[in-house]
Design a protein around this motif. Structure first.
Motif, PDB file in Angstrom:
ATOM      1  N   GLU A 172      91.971  25.753   2.875  1.00  0.00           N
ATOM      2  CA  GLU A 172      90.700  25.331   3.465  1.00  0.00           C
ATOM      3  C   GLU A 172      89.478  25.828   2.663  1.00  0.00           C
ATOM      4  O   GLU A 172      88.482  25.129   2.537  1.00  0.00           O
ATOM      5  N   LEU A 173      89.579  27.029   2.120  1.00  0.00           N
ATOM      6  CA  LEU A 173      88.390  27.644   1.523  1.00  0.00           C
ATOM      7  C   LEU A 173      88.295  27.518   0.014  1.00  0.00           C
ATOM      8  O   LEU A 173      87.203  27.641  -0.544  1.00  0.00           O
ATOM      9  N   ARG A 174      89.404  27.273  -0.649  1.00  0.00           N
ATOM     10  CA  ARG A 174      89.388  27.296  -2.108  1.00  0.00           C
ATOM     11  C   ARG A 174      88.372  26.310  -2.697  1.00  0.00           C
ATOM     12  O   ARG A 174      87.750  26.600  -3.721  1.00  0.00           O
ATOM     13  N   THR A 175      88.215  25.185  -2.069  1.00  0.00           N
ATOM     14  CA  THR A 175      87.281  24.193  -2.601  1.00  0.00           C
ATOM     15  C   THR A 175      85.855  24.379  -2.079  1.00  0.00           C
ATOM     16  O   THR A 175      84.950  23.637  -2.465  1.00  0.00           O
ATOM     17  N   ARG A 176      85.665  25.348  -1.199  1.00  0.00           N
ATOM     18  CA  ARG A 176      84.338  25.555  -0.595  1.00  0.00           C
ATOM     19  C   ARG A 176      83.559  26.680  -1.251  1.00  0.00           C
ATOM     20  O   ARG A 176      82.336  26.706  -1.169  1.00  0.00           O
ATOM     21  N   VAL A 177      84.250  27.649  -1.831  1.00  0.00           N
ATOM     22  CA  VAL A 177      83.547  28.844  -2.322  1.00  0.00           C
ATOM     23  C   VAL A 177      83.319  28.775  -3.830  1.00  0.00           C
ATOM     24  O   VAL A 177      83.901  27.950  -4.511  1.00  0.00           O
ATOM     25  N   TYR A 212      73.326  30.487   7.840  1.00  0.00           N
ATOM     26  CA  TYR A 212      74.683  29.975   7.754  1.00  0.00           C
ATOM     27  C   TYR A 212      74.762  28.767   6.834  1.00  0.00           C
ATOM     28  O   TYR A 212      73.862  27.931   6.816  1.00  0.00           O
ATOM     29  N   GLY A 213      75.841  28.699   6.087  1.00  0.00           N
ATOM     30  CA  GLY A 213      76.127  27.518   5.292  1.00  0.00           C
ATOM     31  C   GLY A 213      77.203  26.706   5.992  1.00  0.00           C
ATOM     32  O   GLY A 213      77.074  26.376   7.170  1.00  0.00           O
ATOM     33  N   TRP A 214      78.283  26.424   5.262  1.00  0.00           N
ATOM     34  CA  TRP A 214      79.360  25.642   5.869  1.00  0.00           C
ATOM     35  C   TRP A 214      80.101  26.468   6.926  1.00  0.00           C
ATOM     36  O   TRP A 214      80.029  27.696   6.952  1.00  0.00           O
ATOM     37  N   THR A 215      80.810  25.781   7.803  1.00  0.00           N
ATOM     38  CA  THR A 215      81.600  26.424   8.858  1.00  0.00           C
ATOM     39  C   THR A 215      82.966  25.769   8.940  1.00  0.00           C
ATOM     40  O   THR A 215      83.086  24.538   8.849  1.00  0.00           O
ATOM     41  N   VAL A 216      83.990  26.556   9.094  1.00  0.00           N
ATOM     42  CA  VAL A 216      85.324  26.057   9.442  1.00  0.00           C
ATOM     43  C   VAL A 216      85.797  26.825  10.668  1.00  0.00           C
ATOM     44  O   VAL A 216      85.543  28.014  10.794  1.00  0.00           O
TER      45      VAL A 216
END
Length: 291
Positions: free
Chosen positions: A286-291, A268-272
């Motif tokens: 939430e995800l646009r800046t994470r992927v 697992y990497g990040w979690t929201v």
């Protein structure tokens, strides 16, 4: 004492390259070896039964013990024949190295159904069939009160675990072999069978002609320099995994030259966690800046 004394080891795809090196070292370490290879080319065509016999002749000329087998182990029938030869010749089997495989590189959009099916069959299928046939044998031995101390070694690839352009069929099959290894390790431990895998990096007929790779794995010009990509660098780890008291199970190793690494697999990497159902707009934010 030789590390594989009194062990019977079956090696598929043992006619050339790394597989041949596995067979030669296993024999030097005292194992009685079954050398399996159809003798086909790298694409799985043009079988030649003399290839396996040549390795057997090399082993016996050096004082070792070996027998050849040339059936296709991507079929259960071929794997059954392989097991029966090992048992009828040596009485038991203690180790299986699933090294057989083929290669047909294509860019994904140009890949034919035949090239996909052939490589998945020749890689994942050639690991599944012997593993299952031999696992049933070891299970029956365990249930009969003759607990095995056995080892299976599979061959995955960085193409499957990291990725490689032009090898989607090969990489998918090799990733499947790694996953198969982890699950079979859990299932067969109760029968006294350990299952591990490795991803070898070495000079073989599958690598030496690849654009950009062939030059990288070439032998050094200096004859006294360590040949990092010599296929003979891989078998010591395999021989260790085949030893009777090896503790490893469910492991995947990277091997190149004198370097050994442990693959740790997907993690697992990040979690929201919203704690409720997301909307598309919320996920976008939430995800646009994470992927």
């Amino acid at each position: 004492m030789a590390s594989l004394a009194d062990r019977v080891v079956v090696i598929t795809g043992a006619g050339r390259g790394i597989g041949r090196e596995h067979a030669l070292l296993a024999a030097r370490e005292g194992a009685r070896v079954v050398v399996n290879d159809t003798g086909a080319d790298a694409a799985g065509r043009n079988a030649d039964p003399s290839v396996a016999q040549a390795v057997v002749d090399e082993i016996t000329a050096s004082g070792g013990t070996a027998v050849a087998h040339t059936a296709d182990v991507a079929t259960v029938a071929g794997a059954v024949e392989l097991l029966e030869l090992a048992r009828s010749t040596y009485g038991a089997v203690h180790g299986l190295v699933n090294n057989a495989g083929i290669l047909r590189d294509r860019m994904f959009v140009n890949m034919s159904e035949d090239d996909w099916d052939a490589v998945v069959r020749g890689q994942l299928g050639a690991t599944f069939a012997p593993s299952q046939v031999f696992a049933r044998y070891w299970r029956d031995e365990s249930k009969a009160g003759r607990q095995p101390v056995a080892s299976v070694v599979n061959v995955s690839s960085t193409s499957g675990l990291i990725g490689a352009i032009g090898q989607t069929n090969y990489g998918a099959a090799k990733a499947g072999i790694a996953a198969l290894t982890l699950m079979v390790a859990q299932e067969l431990a109760r029968y006294g069978v350990r299952t591990n895998a490795l991803t070898p990096v070495a000079r073989t007929r599958m690598t030496q002609d690849l654009p950009g790779i062939g030059e990288m794995v070439a032998a050094p010009e200096d004859p006294d320099a360590f040949d990092v990509y010599h296929p003979g660098n891989i078998p010591p780890l395999v021989a260790w995994l085949l030893t009777e008291d090896c503790p490893a199970n469910g492991q995947v190793f990277y091997v190149k030259g004198g370097e050994i690494r442990q693959f740790t697999g997907w993690s697992y990497g990040w979690t929201v966690d919203k704690g409720d159902r997301w909307t598309v707009a919320e996920l976008d934010k939430e995800l646009r800046t994470r992927v």
